[in-house]
Design a protein around this motif. Structure first.
Motif, mmCIF file in Angstrom:
data_model
loop_
_atom_site.group_PDB
_atom_site.id
_atom_site.type_symbol
_atom_site.label_atom_id
_atom_site.label_comp_id
_atom_site.label_asym_id
_atom_site.label_seq_id
_atom_site.Cartn_x
_atom_site.Cartn_y
_atom_site.Cartn_z
ATOM 1 N N ASN A 18 0.817 -1.205 0.000
ATOM 2 C CA ASN A 18 0.000 0.000 0.000
ATOM 3 C C ASN A 18 0.850 1.254 0.000
ATOM 4 O O ASN A 18 0.582 2.201 -0.734
ATOM 5 N N GLN A 19 1.906 1.209 0.794
ATOM 6 C CA GLN A 19 2.789 2.363 0.890
ATOM 7 C C GLN A 19 3.443 2.642 -0.467
ATOM 8 O O GLN A 19 3.493 3.773 -0.922
ATOM 9 N N LYS A 20 3.902 1.557 -1.102
ATOM 10 C CA LYS A 20 4.557 1.712 -2.402
ATOM 11 C C LYS A 20 3.586 2.255 -3.442
ATOM 12 O O LYS A 20 3.928 3.121 -4.228
ATOM 13 N N LEU A 21 2.354 1.730 -3.411
ATOM 14 C CA LEU A 21 1.344 2.181 -4.368
ATOM 15 C C LEU A 21 1.029 3.655 -4.148
ATOM 16 O O LEU A 21 0.953 4.433 -5.094
ATOM 17 N N THR A 22 0.834 4.031 -2.871
ATOM 18 C CA THR A 22 0.531 5.425 -2.564
ATOM 19 C C THR A 22 1.660 6.324 -3.040
ATOM 20 O O THR A 22 1.435 7.366 -3.636
ATOM 21 N N GLN A 23 2.892 5.864 -2.791
ATOM 22 C CA GLN A 23 4.043 6.663 -3.198
ATOM 23 C C GLN A 23 4.041 6.879 -4.713
ATOM 24 O O GLN A 23 4.276 7.971 -5.201
ATOM 25 N N ARG A 24 3.717 5.799 -5.434
ATOM 26 C CA ARG A 24 3.700 5.894 -6.895
ATOM 27 C C ARG A 24 2.615 6.825 -7.387
ATOM 28 O O ARG A 24 2.829 7.622 -8.292
ATOM 29 N N VAL A 25 1.427 6.711 -6.785
ATOM 30 C CA VAL A 25 0.321 7.572 -7.204
ATOM 31 C C VAL A 25 0.667 9.027 -6.917
ATOM 32 O O VAL A 25 0.444 9.912 -7.746
ATOM 33 N N THR A 26 1.246 9.269 -5.739
ATOM 34 C CA THR A 26 1.627 10.636 -5.390
ATOM 35 C C THR A 26 2.662 11.164 -6.370
ATOM 36 O O THR A 26 2.530 12.268 -6.893
ATOM 37 N N LEU A 27 3.668 10.350 -6.640
ATOM 38 C CA LEU A 27 4.720 10.799 -7.556
ATOM 39 C C LEU A 27 4.158 11.088 -8.941
ATOM 40 O O LEU A 27 4.566 12.027 -9.612
ATOM 41 N N ARG A 28 3.212 10.248 -9.337
ATOM 42 C CA ARG A 28 2.588 10.413 -10.636
ATOM 43 C C ARG A 28 1.887 11.776 -10.740
ATOM 44 O O ARG A 28 2.044 12.491 -11.720
ATOM 45 N N PHE A 76 11.870 7.934 -10.874
ATOM 46 C CA PHE A 76 10.720 8.561 -11.535
ATOM 47 C C PHE A 76 10.637 8.289 -13.036
ATOM 48 O O PHE A 76 9.538 8.360 -13.604
ATOM 49 N N ILE A 77 11.736 7.932 -13.682
ATOM 50 C CA ILE A 77 11.665 7.626 -15.119
ATOM 51 C C ILE A 77 10.724 6.435 -15.378
ATOM 52 O O ILE A 77 9.856 6.504 -16.259
ATOM 53 N N PRO A 78 10.842 5.341 -14.601
ATOM 54 C CA PRO A 78 9.924 4.219 -14.846
ATOM 55 C C PRO A 78 8.445 4.596 -14.653
ATOM 56 O O PRO A 78 7.589 4.121 -15.395
ATOM 57 N N ILE A 79 8.163 5.474 -13.690
ATOM 58 C CA ILE A 79 6.775 5.909 -13.498
ATOM 59 C C ILE A 79 6.319 6.749 -14.690
ATOM 60 O O ILE A 79 5.239 6.568 -15.228
ATOM 61 N N ALA A 80 7.194 7.652 -15.117
ATOM 62 C CA ALA A 80 6.848 8.504 -16.259
ATOM 63 C C ALA A 80 6.645 7.665 -17.519
ATOM 64 O O ALA A 80 5.845 8.020 -18.393
ATOM 65 N N GLU A 81 7.355 6.533 -17.606
ATOM 66 C CA GLU A 81 7.180 5.646 -18.754
ATOM 67 C C GLU A 81 5.815 4.962 -18.711
ATOM 68 O O GLU A 81 5.128 4.859 -19.722
ATOM 69 N N GLU A 82 5.441 4.525 -17.513
ATOM 70 C CA GLU A 82 4.145 3.857 -17.337
ATOM 71 C C GLU A 82 2.984 4.765 -17.698
ATOM 72 O O GLU A 82 2.004 4.327 -18.272
ATOM 73 N N THR A 83 3.106 6.037 -17.340
ATOM 74 C CA THR A 83 1.976 6.945 -17.507
ATOM 75 C C THR A 83 2.003 7.675 -18.842
ATOM 76 O O THR A 83 1.052 8.373 -19.177
ATOM 77 N N ALA A 88 6.451 14.047 -22.737
ATOM 78 C CA ALA A 88 6.620 15.479 -22.495
ATOM 79 C C ALA A 88 7.964 15.760 -21.824
ATOM 80 O O ALA A 88 8.669 16.718 -22.176
ATOM 81 N N LEU A 89 8.316 14.924 -20.876
ATOM 82 C CA LEU A 89 9.581 15.107 -20.161
ATOM 83 C C LEU A 89 10.770 14.997 -21.124
ATOM 84 O O LEU A 89 11.682 15.834 -21.113
ATOM 85 N N SER A 90 10.744 13.975 -21.982
ATOM 86 C CA SER A 90 11.854 13.763 -22.920
ATOM 87 C C SER A 90 11.992 14.923 -23.889
ATOM 88 O O SER A 90 13.107 15.278 -24.289
ATOM 89 N N GLN A 91 10.873 15.468 -24.272
ATOM 90 C CA GLN A 91 10.905 16.603 -25.190
ATOM 91 C C GLN A 91 11.617 17.785 -24.527
ATOM 92 O O GLN A 91 12.456 18.441 -25.131
ATOM 93 N N TRP A 92 11.272 17.983 -23.263
ATOM 94 C CA TRP A 92 11.944 19.045 -22.505
ATOM 95 C C TRP A 92 13.447 18.765 -22.409
ATOM 96 O O TRP A 92 14.276 19.655 -22.631
ATOM 97 N N VAL A 93 13.798 17.516 -22.118
ATOM 98 C CA VAL A 93 15.210 17.132 -21.943
ATOM 99 C C VAL A 93 16.007 17.430 -23.213
ATOM 100 O O VAL A 93 17.064 18.063 -23.172
#
Ligand code: C2E
Ligand code: MG
Ligand code: MG
Ligand code: MG
Length: 288
Positions: A18-28, A76-83, A88-93
């Motif tokens: 649950n903690q990991k999931l919450t962390q991921r949702v928050t980061l997302r 955060f890269i793996p989360i950004a990949e999932e979503t 958008a991030l890569s374009q900025w980079v």
């Protein structure tokens, strides 16, 4: 008692998930804001040839979270990949990296390149090549100043389409490096079908190279294969002079790691370059 223990273990397990999931949702959610509010920053790490000349810089993204502080791209890269936020991030980079590199270019050798890491989602998009061309045109960065870093995994899926894309990149003049080479569990023979320019040997093989003869043998094997295919070999994660010496003996061509320079903000990179160029001038003046 056993039952109670089992129940406790299950409870801890569930809490953990649950903690990991919450962390991921928050980061997302936070990522969404980060993209809008420019909480990202690029750090640059130099790549050096065997003579110590600068061959280029790798752009590495940093997230300065307003509350949580610095968050690692490995998180955060793996989360950004999932979503899909990675697009958008890569374009900025790539735009940021291009603009920064263009500022430095007058001081650099014409062979220098700026390296950018690609995510699988980016590479496999149908619009990948056209949006890359658009970005190069918009920023004014020459294709021959750009290098893209891809992992083996990206190339293993849908190999035919991947090879077509690599050929197109090569035709444009963009250089391609295989990142984290050796970690992909893939057969080495696939390399000969891939139009790429470089392999970057993963840090995990470099780490213990001085104490582990198996790691040294792996590096030796990769170098022999890569050179046979006329590819440049980069050793990443070089931390000690002993490692460096051994990698030179094993005939690696290019070196990157904390021993030479850590990834640093653009301003620090400018200072690093000025200092390095100053010391080169001083040495050649002393020789005359
Ligand atoms: P990578 O592309 O393999 O980058 C090398 C990583 O090794 C970087 O970690 C760098 O800071 C670290 N490193 C360099 N030299 C040394 C050394 O001597 N010792 C040690 N211990 N580490 C060293 P970082 O910056 O945390 O990036 C982690 C990964 O995140 C990168 O691995 C890359 O796969 C990914 N990444 C970073 N920026 C981007 C980006 O803009 N887009 C995408 N798609 N991925 C990125
Ligand atoms: Mg990389
Ligand atoms: Mg790497
Ligand atoms: Mg790596």
């Amino acid at each position: 008692k056993a039952k109670q223990q089992g129940r406790n273990a299950l409870q801890t397990f569930t809490q953990d998930i649950n903690q990991k999931l919450t962390q991921r949702v928050t980061l997302r959610n936070d990522l969404q804001e980060a993209i809008l509010n420019e909480q990202f920053e690029l750090h640059y790490q130099p790549l050096l040839t065997i003579t110590g000349a600068v061959q280029g810089f790798e752009a590495l993204v940093r997230w300065n979270h307003p509350i949580k502080g610095a968050i690692s791209p490995a998180l955060f890269i793996p989360i950004a990949e999932e979503t899909g936020q990675i697009i958008a991030l890569s374009q900025w980079v790539i735009e940021r990296a291009a603009r920064d590199f263009l500022t430095l270019q007058p001081q650099l050798s014409s062979h220098c390149r700026i390296s950018v890491n690609l995510s699988p989602m980016q590479f496999h998009r149908p619009s990948f090549l056209s949006s890359l061309s658009t970005t190069l045109e918009a920023t004014g960065l020459s294709a021959t100043s750009l290098e893209l870093e891809l992992t083996e995994g990206i190339l293993m899926n849908d190999t035919d389409a991947a090879i077509d894309t690599l050929h197109a990149l090569r035709a444009m003049g963009i250089s391609v490096a295989i990142d984290d080479f050796g970690t992909g569990f893939s057969s080495l023979s696939y390399l000969r079908h891939l139009p790429v320019d470089k392999v970057k040997i993963d840090r995990s093989f470099i780490n213990n190279i001085a104490n582990n003869s198996k790691d040294a043998a792996i590096v030796q094997g990769i170098v022999a294969l890569a050179h046979h295919l006329e590819l440049t070999v980069v050793a990443e994660g070089v931390e000690t002079t002993q490692q460096h010496q051994q990698l030179v003996e094993l005939q690696c061509d290019v070196f990157q790691g904390f021993l030479f320079a850590r990834p640093m903000p653009f301003k620090a990179l400018c200072e690093w370059l000025t200092e390095k160029q100053g010391s080169i001038k001083a040495t050649s003046a002393a020789r005359q």
